[in-house]
Structure formats: C-alpha cells, structure tokens
Write an enzyme that holds these catalytic residues in place. Structure first.
Site, PDB file in Angstrom:
ATOM      1  N   GLY A   1      75.644   5.364  69.942  1.00 59.57           N
ATOM      2  CA  GLY A   1      75.160   6.674  70.359  1.00 59.57           C
ATOM      3  C   GLY A   1      74.027   7.112  69.453  1.00 59.57           C
ATOM      4  O   GLY A   1      73.908   6.634  68.317  1.00 59.57           O
TER       5      GLY A   1
ATOM      6  N   GLN B   1      68.186  12.836  65.473  1.00 58.34           N
ATOM      7  CA  GLN B   1      68.194  11.655  64.593  1.00 58.34           C
ATOM      8  C   GLN B   1      66.859  10.920  64.613  1.00 58.34           C
ATOM      9  O   GLN B   1      66.607  10.084  63.738  1.00 58.34           O
ATOM     10  CB  GLN B   1      69.319  10.692  64.988  1.00 58.34           C
TER      11      GLN B   1
ATOM     12  N   CYS C   1      77.715   6.597  61.402  1.00 57.80           N
ATOM     13  CA  CYS C   1      76.563   7.277  61.983  1.00 57.80           C
ATOM     14  C   CYS C   1      75.311   6.554  61.517  1.00 57.80           C
ATOM     15  O   CYS C   1      75.204   6.193  60.345  1.00 57.80           O
ATOM     16  CB  CYS C   1      76.538   8.731  61.511  1.00 57.80           C
ATOM     17  N   LEU C   2      74.377   6.356  62.417  1.00 54.64           N
ATOM     18  CA  LEU C   2      73.134   5.667  62.056  1.00 54.64           C
ATOM     19  C   LEU C   2      72.330   6.458  61.018  1.00 54.64           C
ATOM     20  O   LEU C   2      71.471   5.896  60.348  1.00 54.64           O
ATOM     21  CB  LEU C   2      72.287   5.401  63.301  1.00 54.64           C
TER      22      LEU C   2
ATOM     23  N   HIS D   1      80.891  13.263  68.656  1.00 58.15           N
ATOM     24  CA  HIS D   1      80.018  12.980  67.509  1.00 58.15           C
ATOM     25  C   HIS D   1      78.556  13.304  67.834  1.00 58.15           C
ATOM     26  O   HIS D   1      77.864  13.981  67.072  1.00 58.15           O
ATOM     27  CB  HIS D   1      80.182  11.506  67.125  1.00 58.15           C
TER      28      HIS D   1
ATOM     29  N   HIS E   1      75.743  16.517  66.613  1.00 54.03           N
ATOM     30  CA  HIS E   1      74.386  16.381  66.068  1.00 54.03           C
ATOM     31  C   HIS E   1      73.457  17.468  66.618  1.00 54.03           C
ATOM     32  O   HIS E   1      72.531  17.901  65.934  1.00 54.03           O
ATOM     33  CB  HIS E   1      73.780  15.025  66.465  1.00 54.03           C
TER      34      HIS E   1
HETATM   35 NI    NI Z   1      75.616  10.138  64.279  1.00 54.26          NI
END
Ligand code: NI
Length: 160
Positions: free
Chosen positions: A46, A51, A89-90, A131, A135
C-alpha cells in the site's frame, strides 16, 4: 513508468492532513500510476499520496489478492472485530511493530473514474486500508504500536 521518491519518517509532509480530490485531472491520473509503480517497485502492499509528497486523499493498495485498489477520498464506514499483528511502512524502512486493527472494514471511496465504490476487507486488506487511510490524516503506524518498533527480519517483503 515513473518511480517517485518515498518520504521517510521525520519529513513534515507525513504529518499533514490531506485534502480531498475534487475532480480527476491528467496530473492526478499520472500521480496514481506513479503511486502504483512506486509501491510495486518497493515491494509494498500500500502507498498513500503524502508518502510521495502529495497532500491529496489518495491511496493505492495491493495485498496480492488479485485486486489493485485505488481509493480516492476514502472513508471507513464500518469496522468490526480485531486483529493484532505486525505492520511495516515504506516510510519507516526496515522496521516493524505490532498494531491492533479491526479485522473487517467496509470502505467507501471514489475510483479513478470518480465513481463511488465500496471495498470490503478482512485480515491483511482491512489492516492495509486502516494503515493507508491513517496516512491521509498524518498518522503513522508507529503512533499506534503496542510495544515499540523493532528491526524487520530481512527481506522485508510486506512493508506497507
Ligand atoms: Ni505506511
């Protein structure tokens, strides 16, 4: 195909509240394509627009269940049950933490054609929806971990 830079924890953009998308534009279509490319390239399940530095309410999710979701202006309209499990999380590479989430959610959103869709998720999909939607409100999973962050065991293949 264009890979965008993924912003990491500590970048202010991850702590802002994102704005709703009012209409689809070529620029937003490109953003969404790039978000999918960036997520797949990073082996994530995701990715949310902030992000990649864009404060719009857009997320992409693919938990390898045969569906690739783009959710615009998403809202969780039902949540029930609970699951306790590890999340990554990235934007926090190499880390995981234990987070409690609902086990089942129903999410209302717009698709890339700005048509209303409803996505129902259980287990990993429910976790990914929660999640990614967090964000959009500047919330990171590390805010919700029950026992701190720890190093992910390599290779980290399921970071979100
Ligand atoms: Ni994330």
């Amino acid at each position: 195909m264009a890979i965008r830079n993924i912003r990491h924890d500590g970048d202010d953009v991850l702590r802002k509240v994102c704005k709703p998308v009012e209409k689809m534009t070529p620029r937003i279509e490109t953003l969404i394509e790039d978000m999918f490319d960036t997520m797949y390239e990073a082996n994530g399940v995701g990715l949310a627009a902030p992000q990649v530095g864009i404060l719009k309410r857009i997320v992409v999710i693919d938990v390898c269940d045969g569906n690739a979701y783009c959710l615009i202006n998403p809202e969780i309209i039902e949540a029930d049950g609970e699951q306790i499990g590890d999340e990554g999380c990235l934007s926090l590479p190499g880390l995981v933490g234990t987070v409690e989430r609902p086990n089942h959610v129903v999410c209302k959103a717009l698709d890339i054609n700005m048509e209303e869709i409803t996505v129902e998720g259980e287990g990993l999909l429910a976790r990914a929806i929660c999640h990614e939607l967090d964000h959009l409100d500047g919330i990171l999973y590390k805010d919700k971990v029950s026992d701190g962050l720890r190093a992910a065991e390599p290779p980290a293949e399921s970071e979100e």
